[in-house]
Design an enzyme around this catalytic site. Structure first.
Site, PDB file in Angstrom:
ATOM      1  N   HIS A 138       0.839  -1.200   0.000  1.00 56.03           N
ATOM      2  CA  HIS A 138       0.000   0.000   0.000  1.00 56.03           C
ATOM      3  C   HIS A 138       0.871   1.246   0.000  1.00 56.03           C
ATOM      4  CE1 HIS A 138      -3.314  -2.495   0.198  1.00 56.03           C
ATOM      5  NE2 HIS A 138      -4.021  -1.931   1.136  1.00 56.03           N
ATOM      6  N   LYS A 545     -13.882   5.070   6.449  1.00 57.44           N
ATOM      7  CA  LYS A 545     -14.125   6.147   5.472  1.00 57.44           C
ATOM      8  C   LYS A 545     -15.623   6.269   5.187  1.00 57.44           C
ATOM      9  CE  LYS A 545     -13.064   7.254   0.665  1.00 57.44           C
ATOM     10  NZ  LYS A 545     -14.031   6.491  -0.093  1.00 57.44           N
TER      11      LYS A 545
END
Length: 879
Positions: A138, A545
């Site tokens: 990532h 999120k």
């Protein structure tokens, strides 16, 4: 900082002095004076001097394009050096002598002894221990490999300097090397000039395995055995596999078009090549060591009559490994292999069996000391890494499989699979999975997207069982998502069962996880192939999120709890796979606390967790640090299973349900409900400019034209961390707690803090976030970069943040954040002096950058990238 951290203070001071000397030598006295003046103004500004604060703003606002790069680099590099000193502190002699961590394995075994824990129960639990770390690429690692190598060497120098018996000459030699390494780092470009490819990312991961974990795993297993032996009274089995390493590098194609079937194949070849290389080095040394002549009759019968029987066996392995290296080198170079598969090592047992035979024979002949030397280390490495170095996960997004099957059904005249109901999809998939005939016509030419899915499944089919750990489906929503992957694997000719792992990511998907898995377990074909074993992945970043930290964490807890209860009822062995990041908004928390806050019984089959980006380096980048990390993980898993946390009381659950609803409404009300939020976010953070930083191979957005919902969770969090508002990690959480307290339920909240690890960990995480946030700095971003008509949003958010800080302080009965962890508070205070100028520089640079984006001065662009990486270093956890 306390006396206990004197080495840390001294090291930071020394590294800063050497950096100053380097800057003076490279840039001249005037630049060094400017940097030193900015540092003093920043320190005085933090101490409350308003004149210094204004002078700091004026100085940074008037800095020339020519000087802006060395100034940004100076503060960025100091923060990197501080990180090195802090990382070393955790493994220093002073630290080890000053405190035997209450979270360590040895302390846990002491507590177990005091509580008269059953030896049999402890033995069973230790033998089932599994720490499976899944390394991901990532894009949160902002430091280049070239610099990471120098940072490791700096750490080694700090270790040497801690020896108090050094002569002045020896000390001078080490300090000269340290100065040179800092100078080398200064003269190395800290910003990548090109974005890494997926293959580059995989090579970075394998380099970390080679340089750190290869040494750390055998050392940890020795420590585990020694600690357990004191309690159990006997050694653990040599073949125990409590550590396993897997990787997404080269296998994670979710949203990354650059990870193709060919890349996956190349990474798998490279992994085998690297494993052969490392084992060959080990075996060559072992051939020198095993010169003994006596061996057991069984050994001689099996391997023949030889003067030096062990060397004979080891040299045979050396020849096979040399051939293996050549075989995979040829594949990587697209040459016809010079050797055949029959001459090489393809399976773990080809290495394990002869070496374990050597081990048993040596033990039998009274050579335990020799057996437990290098040979035991190699056996441990075979158990953990195997001849593939790590297992690979394949990950793809659920709709890609739906689209592929829909294309097939349209071609063969069955209609559009994507438009069918869930029941119809399941009926079709089960029918095809049970059928012996192929579904895909032989001469059919699919679209490139579907061809890529099919090619990936074919690459899996070419691997031996165990090379691919599992197939993860991101954004899994229905039972058909799992069955669809099984069908595609069957069509590709995969001759064995691969675990197919649904990843539940959004709030709604987490809430539906139990229902989806119940449907799957009710499918007779499915129950028949999984062998009563199931892995489920819990997504932390996308759920946070989607709904905010508080609602997401409660949904994650409830989903895990429901899945544990469901699988226990059905007699299915459940492994929960945690997709955590380094930040609070992505599920990050200190490892020990995070694991003990999981639902009871959720760790009984071990831990599988992603280690992402920069956290790989912080937690695993040095052998000694990695050993400490394994120790903490092992201790937490064993404690969770042997001394489990309490089940939450009904009234605690009710409070969490209320907190979840209130916090989610507040969070979504801002992020989704305010039409001005997206333009505010884009202006007040460097979100758009982040895409220019070549961090990882994966694009920052799933859909380049979308809004916040299309933005990946990592850049979303990274952007808010840069402007110090840290919004994803707290929005809605503190306000929901405040509302519950105002309803007269403060006593229950306090009891939850004191008695429930899940809740107390959430509060501790909030406190850490608040201590790193800064409303004044956030305001600077607004005033220079945001249209006036949007300022109200920032003002409201900062007011919420300040109110939330007071709410959390009222729970801890403290006047200052992090009062119970003073050295962390001191560390943040020290970093702020160096991070503040980077934030203010970033504001100035973003202003210059956006004034004329078509004609940006290259120095401004370079300096902006440096502030981004510098702030990331200052905050420690980026995404």
């Amino acid at each position: 900082m306390t006396q206990e951290y004197s080495t840390l203070r001294n090291n930071i001071s020394m590294l800063g002095r050497f950096l100053g000397e380097t800057i003076n030598d490279a840039q001249g006295e005037d630049i060094l004076e400017l940097i030193e003046n900015i540092r003093k103004l920043s320190r005085n500004s933090r101490a409350g001097d308003d004149k210094a604060r204004q002078a700091l703003l004026d100085t940074l606002g008037s800095i020339s394009n020519e000087n802006i790069i060395p100034v940004a680099r100076a503060f960025s590099q100091f923060l990197n050096l501080t990180n090195i000193a802090e990382q070393y502190q955790t493994i220093s002699r002073e630290h080890s002598l000053a405190q035997s961590s209450s979270q360590s394995l040895s302390e846990l075994f002491k507590r177990l002894k005091e509580q008269n824990a059953s030896v049999e129960e402890v033995h069973k639990t230790v033998e089932k221990l599994l720490i499976e770390l899944v390394l991901t690429a990532h894009p949160t690692e902002t430091t280049r490999r070239s610099l990471i190598h120098k940072h490791i060497e700096i750490n080694k120098c700090l270790s040497k300097l801690e020896h108090h018996d050094l002569t002045e000459k020896e000390r001078n030699i080490i300090e000269r090397l340290l100065l040179r390494l800092i100078a080398e780092a200064w003269h190395t470009n800290e910003i990548r000039t090109v974005r890494p490819t997926p293959f580059d990312e995989a090579k970075w991961g394998f380099a970390m395995l080679e340089n750190s974990l290869w040494q750390a795993v055998p050392e940890f297993l020795r420590q585990l055995n020694e600690t357990a032996r004191e309690f159990l009274g006997y050694d653990l089995p040599v073949g125990l596999k409590p550590v396993r390493i897997s990787s997404w590098m080269g296998g994670d194609r979710d949203g990354n078009p650059f990870v193709t079937a060919q890349i996956t194949k190349k990474v798998l070849y490279f992994a085998r090549w690297k494993a052969a290389d490392l084992f060959l080095q080990d075996i060559s040394k072992l051939a020198d060591e095993l010169s003994m002549m006596k061996c057991s009759d069984e050994f001689r019968d099996k391997y023949g009559e030889h003067l030096e029987p062990y060397r004979f066996v080891v040299k045979n392995l050396r020849n096979q490994l040399t051939a293996t290296l050549a075989y995979f080198d040829d594949h990587l170079s697209n040459r016809t292999p010079r050797v055949s598969e029959s001459e090489i090592i393809l399976e773990d047992n080809q290495l394990w069996e002869p070496l374990y035979d050597c081990y048993q024979s040596l033990i039998q002949y009274g050579m335990r000391i020799i057996a437990n030397g290098s040979l035991l280390n190699i056996l441990h490495r075979i158990s953990c890494f195997g001849v593939t170095l790590s297992q690979m996960d394949i990950r793809q997004e659920s709709t890609r499989h739906t689209d592929a099957i829909a294309e097939i059904t349209r071609y063969i005249g069955l209609g559009d699979y994507a438009q069918w109901t869930e029941d119809d999809k399941q009926a079709f998939l089960i029918r095809e999975l049970s059928s012996r005939r192929p579904l895909i016509p032989q001469n059919w030419t699919p679209s490139p997207e579907t061809q890529e899915i099919l090619d990936t499944c074919k690459v899996i089919a070419q691997q031996k069982q165990g090379v691919i750990a599992c197939y993860v489906i991101s954004m899994a929503r229905n039972a058909s998502d799992v069955l669809a992957v099984h069908l595609l694997l069957k069509e590709a000719g995969v001759p064995y069962h691969i675990p197919v792992v649904p990843l539940f990511e959004t709030l709604e998907d987490l809430d539906a996880a139990e229902k989806v898995m119940t449907q799957l377990f009710n499918v007779g074909w499915y129950r028949g192939v999984i062998n009563n074993r199931q892995m489920v992945m819990i997504g932390y970043s996308d759920s946070a999120k989607d709904a905010g930290m508080m609602a997401a964490s409660w949904a994650q807890y409830r989903a895990q709890e429901a899945l544990v209860n469901l699988t226990e009822k059905l007699g299915i062995e459940l492994t929960l796979f945690h997709g955590r990041g380094g930040t609070i908004g992505r599920g990050g928390a200190p490892a020990h606390a995070a694991l003990l806050s999981q639902p009871p019984r959720s760790l009984k089959n071990g831990l599988r967790v992603t280690e992402q980006g920069e956290m790989i380096r912080f937690k695993l980048g040095l052998p000694t640090v990695a050993v400490e990390t394994f120790d903490l993980y092992a201790s937490a898993i064993l404690e969770a299973n042997l001394l489990p946390p309490p089940e939450p009381k009904p009234e605690w659950r009710n409070i969490m349900d209320e907190l979840s609803t209130i916090s989610c409404d507040i969070y979504r009300g801002v992020v989704r409900g305010d039409k001005d939020f997206v333009p505010y976010f884009r202006s007040a953070t460097p979100e758009q400019e982040l895409s220019k930083l070549p961090l990882g191979s994966r694009p920052a957005k799933r859909n380049p034209n979308g809004g916040v919902e299309s933005l990946r969770a990592i850049p979303w969090i990274f952007a808010w961390m840069q402007n110090r508002l840290m919004l994803p990690a707290w929005l809605g959480a503190g306000a929901s707690i405040r509302q519950i307290i105002e309803q007269g339920k403060g006593d229950i909240i306090h009891k939850m803090c004191e008695n429930w690890p899940f809740f107390s960990t959430r509060i501790g995480m909030l406190e850490m976030v608040f201590s790193k946030s800064d409303t004044w700095l956030s305001q600077q971003y607004d005033q220079r970069l945001v249209k006036k008509e949007l300022w109200y949003l920032g003002e409201n958010l900062r007011k919420q943040l300040e109110d939330d800080i007071q709410t959390v302080l009222s729970l801890s009965h403290q006047s200052e954040l992090m009062s119970d962890l003073p050295w962390i508070a001191d560390s943040i205070a020290l970093r702020n002096i160096y991070t503040d100028p980077l934030n203010l520089l970033q504001v100035e640079l973003l202003h210059r950058f956006r004034e004329n984006p078509e004609q940006v001065n290259p120095d401004v662009e370079q300096a902006l990238m440096i502030t981004i990486t510098g702030i990331a270093a200052g905050m420690r956890n980026t995404g």
